[in-house]
Design an enzyme around this catalytic site. Structure first.
Site, PDB file in Angstrom:
ATOM      1  N   LYS A  90       0.842  -1.196   0.000  1.00  0.00           N
ATOM      2  CA  LYS A  90       0.000   0.000   0.000  1.00  0.00           C
ATOM      3  C   LYS A  90       0.880   1.250   0.000  1.00  0.00           C
ATOM      4  CE  LYS A  90      -0.090  -0.349   4.988  1.00  0.00           C
ATOM      5  NZ  LYS A  90      -0.544  -1.200   6.053  1.00  0.00           N
TER       6      LYS A  90
ATOM      7  N   ARG B 210     -10.334  -0.700  14.709  1.00  0.00           N
ATOM      8  CA  ARG B 210     -10.267  -0.015  13.418  1.00  0.00           C
ATOM      9  C   ARG B 210     -11.292  -0.726  12.546  1.00  0.00           C
ATOM     10  NH1 ARG B 210      -4.286   0.623  10.859  1.00  0.00           N
ATOM     11  NH2 ARG B 210      -4.805  -1.376   9.936  1.00  0.00           N
TER      12      ARG B 210
ATOM     13  N   TYR C  87      13.721  31.599   3.040  1.00  0.00           N
ATOM     14  CA  TYR C  87      12.496  32.315   3.414  1.00  0.00           C
ATOM     15  C   TYR C  87      12.454  32.616   4.916  1.00  0.00           C
ATOM     16  CZ  TYR C  87      10.217  30.752  -0.964  1.00  0.00           C
ATOM     17  OH  TYR C  87       9.861  30.522  -2.260  1.00  0.00           O
TER      18      TYR C  87
ATOM     19  N   MET D 292       9.755  24.155  -1.020  1.00  0.00           N
ATOM     20  CA  MET D 292       8.946  23.119  -1.654  1.00  0.00           C
ATOM     21  C   MET D 292       9.773  22.237  -2.599  1.00  0.00           C
ATOM     22  SD  MET D 292       5.496  23.518  -3.930  1.00  0.00           S
ATOM     23  CE  MET D 292       4.538  24.330  -2.662  1.00  0.00           C
TER      24      MET D 292
HETATM   25  C1  LIG Z   1       0.207  -2.131   6.558  1.00  0.00           C
HETATM   26  C2  LIG Z   1      -0.411  -3.359   7.056  1.00  0.00           C
HETATM   27  C3  LIG Z   1       0.374  -4.516   7.241  1.00  0.00           C
HETATM   28  C4  LIG Z   1       1.871  -4.541   7.088  1.00  0.00           C
HETATM   29  O1  LIG Z   1       2.477  -4.038   8.246  1.00  0.00           O
HETATM   30  P1  LIG Z   1       4.057  -3.988   8.434  1.00  0.00           P
HETATM   31  O2  LIG Z   1       4.236  -3.598   9.847  1.00  0.00           O
HETATM   32  O3  LIG Z   1       4.585  -2.966   7.497  1.00  0.00           O
HETATM   33  O4  LIG Z   1       4.589  -5.346   8.126  1.00  0.00           O
HETATM   34  C5  LIG Z   1      -0.294  -5.667   7.627  1.00  0.00           C
HETATM   35  N1  LIG Z   1      -1.635  -5.680   7.825  1.00  0.00           N
HETATM   36  C6  LIG Z   1      -2.403  -4.592   7.676  1.00  0.00           C
HETATM   37  C7  LIG Z   1      -3.867  -4.677   7.927  1.00  0.00           C
HETATM   38  C8  LIG Z   1      -1.818  -3.390   7.300  1.00  0.00           C
HETATM   39  O5  LIG Z   1      -2.577  -2.294   7.167  1.00  0.00           O
END
Ligand SMILES: *Cc1c(COP(=O)(O)O)cnc(C)c1O
Length: 382
Positions: free
Chosen positions: A44, A138, A270, A319
């Site tokens: 992700k 969550r 700046y 930036m």
């Molecule tokens: C991001 C994520 C992971 C991976 O976590 P790491 O600590 O980077 O290995 C696993 N499960 C879920 C649900 C996540 O959101």
């Protein structure tokens, strides 16, 4: 490297991905996975800033066949680049995008019963992993809602191939260990009930990087691994403690676009935050906070490496550009390379060092790296 489509480091600011280190980390993680446990790479947020397509392509060639992302569009992007294997969407997908799940062969997380019914109502068969909330509060159907969980399995249009939960713990305190154990018990209870009621046993997954390091004894069907693959578990305490040696995959570098003299009493940058106390030599770097260099490194909080020497940030990072002090570095010229994260000469700046200076964790720094950075692949093809 003749004949490569992109000449190495010709950009203004770029990421270098060391695929040998990715391979090394993958082997380290695989060695720790119990028997049949399959690695599901967490890619992700553009593979935590590394570049999801580049990372997944390499992982595909190394035999990784399962991935998880946060959003449906991240999954679509991977499919458009011919990434193979299962791709699990961990987060919410709007009903208006359910058709993309089918079109691109993506697996959707059922976030709770109501959401599962929404998915079921789409009318086409959807591949689903059921999320259980065992304590993180969550996403997921709460583990005590057994009946609601079982009703998900009765949804006719859902092909439930997986069930998972996520740990809250990120360290080995007594509270953490105890809480993890409780989460596990809630999860086991649900799995037992699923079997008792005659549903096919879906594949289960619980551990992320920390879970694999701290609880390699647990045997599930998948482990969802992000940080460990990228070599950035240092935020999770001392990786050495778990007897593993992980290597950073990513380096962040920028071009020196100008070198100039600033005289005593002149402001730099700046907002009049820095006055040169003496004549100084400064380098202007072609990287700024839009590229992910945290602005909180301004005014000497952070530094870069040029030719193995520290060059502290002067004034406020901008930036697109950042000024650094190179008064004591002998030969610095336009076109030289400054290292923001990575090795230079005998020196090194780790993502963790930048994160500490910026008051955050490595993966926040990495996942915020800008889209404008070029990506250069090192150690490709093994
Ligand atoms: C991001 C994520 C992971 C991976 O976590 P790491 O600590 O980077 O290995 C696993 N499960 C879920 C649900 C996540 O959101």
């Amino acid at each position: 490297m003749e004949g490569k489509p992109m000449m190495r480091g010709t950009g203004r600011a770029w990421i270098e991905l060391d695929m040998n280190n990715l391979h090394h980390n993958l082997n380290v993680v695989r060695d720790r996975l119990p028997g049949d446990c399959q690695l599901m790479a967490a890619v992700k947020a553009d593979a935590y800033g590394h570049g999801a397509v580049e990372i997944c392509r390499e992982l595909n060639t190394l035999g990784v066949r399962a991935f998880c992302v946060a959003s449906v569009m991240e999954g679509v992007e991977l499919r458009k680049h011919h990434i193979e294997g299962e791709i699990l969407i961990l987060g919410y997908t709007h009903p208006g995008q359910f058709s993309l799940l089918v079109k691109y062969g993506l697996t959707q997380t059922a976030l709770d019963l109501d959401y599962a019914e929404l998915l079921n109502g789409f009318g086409e068969k959807l591949a689903v992993h059921v999320k259980i909330d065992t304590g993180l509060r969550r996403l997921g159907e709460r583990s005590e809602n057994l009946d609601r969980i079982m009703r998900m399995f009765e949804c006719k249009n859902l092909t439930i191939t997986g069930i998972f939960t996520h740990f809250s713990a990120e360290n080995d305190t007594e509270t953490a260990k105890h809480f993890t154990q409780e989460q596990l018990e809630h999860f086991h209870h649900i799995r037992t009930e699923i079997e008792k009621r005659g549903f096919t046993r879906p594949k289960a997954h619980v551990q992320s990087s920390y879970g694999i390091l701290s609880r390699p004894d647990l045997a599930f069907d998948y482990a969802r691994i992000g940080r460990a693959l990228y070599g950035t578990v240092s935020d999770l305490g001392d990786a050495d403690r778990y007897g593993v040696e992980l290597r950073p995959v990513l380096s962040l570098k920028a071009r020196v676009s100008a070198v100039k003299t600033v005289f005593a009493g002149e402001y730099i940058g700046y907002g009049f935050t820095f006055i040169a106390p003496k004549e100084m030599k400064i380098a202007v770097l072609a990287i700024g906070y839009a590229d992910g260099l945290p602005r909180s490194l301004s005014c000497g909080v952070g530094h870069v490496l040029i030719d193995g020497h520290k060059a502290p940030v002067l004034g406020c990072a901008c930036m697109d550009q950042t000024m650094v002090d190179v008064t004591d570095i002998e030969k610095v010229e336009r076109g030289d390379t400054a290292v923001v994260i990575g090795k230079s000469g005998g020196a090194e700046i780790r993502a963790r060092d930048v994160a500490e200076q910026a008051g955050t964790i490595s993966i926040e720094v990495l996942s915020r790296l800008g889209t404008r950075l070029e990506r250069i692949i090192l150690g490709e093809g093994k």
